[in-house]
Each structure stands twice: as structure tokens, then as C-alpha cells.
Design a protein around this motif. Sequence first.
Motif, short mmCIF file in Angstrom:
data_model
loop_
_atom_site.label_atom_id
_atom_site.label_comp_id
_atom_site.label_asym_id
_atom_site.label_seq_id
_atom_site.Cartn_x
_atom_site.Cartn_y
_atom_site.Cartn_z
N SER A 149 0.84 -1.20 0.00
CA SER A 149 0.00 0.00 0.00
C SER A 149 0.87 1.25 0.00
CB SER A 149 -0.97 0.00 1.18
OG SER A 149 -0.26 -0.11 2.39
N ASP A 150 2.11 1.12 0.47
CA ASP A 150 3.08 2.21 0.37
C ASP A 150 4.46 1.58 0.37
OD1 ASP A 150 4.12 4.73 0.16
OD2 ASP A 150 3.42 5.43 2.11
N LYS A 151 5.47 2.38 0.04
CA LYS A 151 6.84 1.86 0.06
C LYS A 151 7.68 2.71 1.01
CE LYS A 151 7.53 -0.40 -4.42
NZ LYS A 151 8.03 -0.20 -5.80
N ALA A 152 7.27 2.72 2.26
CA ALA A 152 8.06 3.39 3.29
C ALA A 152 8.89 2.32 4.01
CB ALA A 152 7.14 4.13 4.27
N GLU A 153 9.77 2.75 4.91
CA GLU A 153 10.67 1.83 5.60
C GLU A 153 9.91 0.67 6.23
OE1 GLU A 153 10.98 5.03 5.56
OE2 GLU A 153 13.10 5.55 5.31
N LEU A 154 8.81 1.00 6.94
CA LEU A 154 8.06 -0.03 7.65
C LEU A 154 7.46 -1.07 6.69
CD1 LEU A 154 7.14 -0.93 10.47
CD2 LEU A 154 5.10 0.52 10.19
N ASP A 155 7.03 -0.60 5.52
CA ASP A 155 6.46 -1.53 4.53
C ASP A 155 7.51 -2.53 4.06
OD1 ASP A 155 3.76 -0.15 4.11
OD2 ASP A 155 5.18 1.47 3.72
N TYR A 156 8.73 -2.02 3.82
CA TYR A 156 9.81 -2.93 3.40
C TYR A 156 10.19 -3.88 4.54
CZ TYR A 156 10.73 -0.55 -1.03
OH TYR A 156 10.63 -0.06 -2.31
N GLU A 157 10.23 -3.36 5.78
CA GLU A 157 10.59 -4.22 6.92
C GLU A 157 9.59 -5.35 7.09
OE1 GLU A 157 13.13 -1.18 9.77
OE2 GLU A 157 10.97 -1.25 9.96
N LYS A 158 8.32 -5.02 6.94
CA LYS A 158 7.28 -6.07 7.06
C LYS A 158 7.43 -7.11 5.96
CE LYS A 158 3.62 -3.29 9.18
NZ LYS A 158 2.35 -2.58 8.86
N MET A 159 7.69 -6.63 4.74
CA MET A 159 7.85 -7.57 3.62
C MET A 159 9.05 -8.49 3.85
SD MET A 159 8.33 -6.81 -0.45
CE MET A 159 10.07 -6.43 -0.41
N LEU A 160 10.17 -7.91 4.28
CA LEU A 160 11.37 -8.72 4.52
C LEU A 160 11.12 -9.72 5.66
CD1 LEU A 160 14.31 -6.20 4.02
CD2 LEU A 160 13.35 -7.87 2.45
N GLY A 161 10.32 -9.30 6.65
CA GLY A 161 9.96 -10.22 7.73
C GLY A 161 9.21 -11.43 7.19
N ARG A 162 8.27 -11.17 6.31
CA ARG A 162 7.48 -12.26 5.71
C ARG A 162 8.37 -13.16 4.84
NH1 ARG A 162 3.42 -8.26 5.61
NH2 ARG A 162 4.04 -7.39 3.63
N LEU A 163 9.37 -12.56 4.21
CA LEU A 163 10.26 -13.33 3.32
C LEU A 163 11.43 -13.95 4.08
CD1 LEU A 163 10.33 -10.82 0.33
CD2 LEU A 163 9.25 -13.08 0.33
N ASP A 164 11.49 -13.66 5.40
CA ASP A 164 12.57 -14.17 6.24
C ASP A 164 13.94 -13.79 5.66
OD1 ASP A 164 13.53 -15.42 8.47
OD2 ASP A 164 13.58 -17.42 7.56
N CYS A 165 14.07 -12.51 5.33
CA CYS A 165 15.30 -12.01 4.70
C CYS A 165 15.84 -10.83 5.49
CB CYS A 165 14.98 -11.59 3.25
SG CYS A 165 16.38 -10.90 2.35
N LYS A 166 17.12 -10.84 5.77
CA LYS A 166 17.75 -9.71 6.47
C LYS A 166 17.94 -8.57 5.47
CE LYS A 166 20.56 -12.62 9.43
NZ LYS A 166 21.79 -13.34 9.16
N PRO A 167 17.85 -7.32 5.92
CA PRO A 167 18.03 -6.18 4.99
C PRO A 167 19.34 -6.26 4.21
CG PRO A 167 17.24 -5.39 7.10
CD PRO A 167 17.52 -6.85 7.28
N GLU A 168 20.42 -6.71 4.85
CA GLU A 168 21.72 -6.74 4.15
C GLU A 168 21.75 -7.78 3.03
OE1 GLU A 168 21.26 -7.18 7.44
OE2 GLU A 168 22.63 -8.67 8.28
N ASP A 169 20.79 -8.70 3.05
CA ASP A 169 20.71 -9.72 1.97
C ASP A 169 19.68 -9.35 0.90
OD1 ASP A 169 22.56 -11.35 3.29
OD2 ASP A 169 20.99 -12.27 4.51
N PHE A 170 19.21 -8.10 0.96
CA PHE A 170 18.11 -7.67 0.09
C PHE A 170 18.59 -6.59 -0.88
CE2 PHE A 170 14.38 -4.75 -0.50
CZ PHE A 170 13.58 -5.62 -1.20
N LEU A 171 18.27 -6.80 -2.15
CA LEU A 171 18.57 -5.80 -3.19
C LEU A 171 17.27 -5.38 -3.87
CD1 LEU A 171 20.32 -4.18 -5.22
CD2 LEU A 171 20.62 -6.32 -6.50
N MET A 172 16.99 -4.08 -3.86
CA MET A 172 15.79 -3.55 -4.52
C MET A 172 16.22 -2.78 -5.76
SD MET A 172 12.44 -3.12 -4.24
CE MET A 172 11.36 -2.21 -5.36
N ILE A 173 15.48 -2.99 -6.84
CA ILE A 173 15.78 -2.32 -8.12
C ILE A 173 14.53 -1.57 -8.58
CG2 ILE A 173 16.34 -2.73 -10.54
CD1 ILE A 173 17.77 -5.34 -9.44
#
Length: 227
Positions: A149-173
Motif C-alpha cells: 500500500s506504500d513503500k516506506a521503511e516499515l512496509d519494506y521491513e514487514k515484507m522482509l519479515g514475511r520473506l525471512d530475509c535480512k536487509p543486508e541480503d536484500f537488493l531492490m531495483i
Amino acid sequence: MSPKIIAFDADDTLWHNEPYFDEAQERFCVLFQDYASSQEILGLILNHQVKNLPLYGFGIKAFTLSMIETALQLTNHQISGKGIEQILAIGKDLLQKPVELLPNVESVLEQLKGKYKLVVATKGDLKDQHRKLHDSGIGPYFHHIEVLSDKAELDYEKMLGRLDCKPEDFLMIGNSLKSDVLPVLNIGGHAIHIPYHTTWEYEKIDFEIKHENFKSFASIEEILTIV
Ligand SMILES: [Mg+2]
């Protein structure tokens, strides 16, 4: 660079989008050219869109409602039922535009698939984004589709939580520094900006980004040089 998950923005990163909105706004400006200049009308639409974001979010349906509010304002609430119908038609046409992939998107996905978990992370209308993904034919390349619904920090954190991925292992393009790059860098992720030739006013920022986790590429195939 060795991310576990590579996420792609969709609109103007995987496929063309903003020119369709520009064309829709031009149609709206023609309808109401007796009331104000195109520049004034575009400013009014943007004001309504931004004001309505907390209630409607992003996407074509929200854009259509903001066009109707703009028409009410321009005509001092005198717009006819026929006029409302013409605005709805602009929105419905947008929801049925063909999906045209940007150059080399499919070959890049083909080469990344299997090596990384690939994700689509997009804003917009749920149904519309699912339609575009289906019509694009590139759905099978992706492990996960997330319509945020938005692409703010919290939205990305929630998505990474669901994907079980640490931010340092995540690349957004993506094509938006405001939505695809800044919030991802702020939570410790990696981001690549691939500019599109036109950007929605709301997504523009007026400063330069310098960050060790940030890169800017001219086109999508350059990703293959770093992963
Ligand atoms: Mg985009």
C-alpha cells in the motif's frame, strides 16, 4: 555482491507505465480546457492525489477519484453526469492498457532465475498489478509478488519479515529514488536506481544520493555486471 533476494519495482522498471498516465491526464485537460490551463489542471490533480493518498493509496482507481474531485473543483460542482462518465472512461481505459516490457527485462530475469529469489514489489491497485503481471508473461520468473500500500521503511521491513530475509541480503531495483531506493537504504538494504525517462511529480526528490549500498544504472542489463 551476493543478495539472497532481488526485488524489482514493476511500473517503469519492468514495464512502461507513466506515459499512459501522462496520456490520461492530457485527455482530462482537453475535457476541461475551458476552465483552466493544462498546467493549472495538472497541479490540481496532483494536489488531490497527494491529499487523498492516506485514504485511497496509489493506483488508477485512486487517480480516477482524484480526477473527479478536480473536475468538481474546476466546474464549481456543476459537472454533469456525462462529464463524470467521461472521466470514468479515462480511468477504465488506463486499466486496460497493453503491458509493454522494457528492453531486456525478460533476458535479465532468465539469467537471474535460479540463482536468486526474485520478487516483485510494487504499489498500485492489487487487481491491476496482478493483471499486468499476468499479461506480461513474466510472472513465472518470480518467487513472490508483493503489492504494497506504500513503500516506506516499515512496509519494506514487514515484507522482509514475511520473506525471512535480512536487509543486508536484500537488493531492490527500481525507477523511483523516493520509493525504491531511499527507504531500502534507510533500513540497511541495497538499492539500484534505473531511471525511467519520465517520473511522476510525487516520486521526485531534489537531492543526490551517495551511499555505499547504492548504485545507479542506465539500463536493467547492467545488473548482471554486479551479481
Ligand atoms: Mg516504478
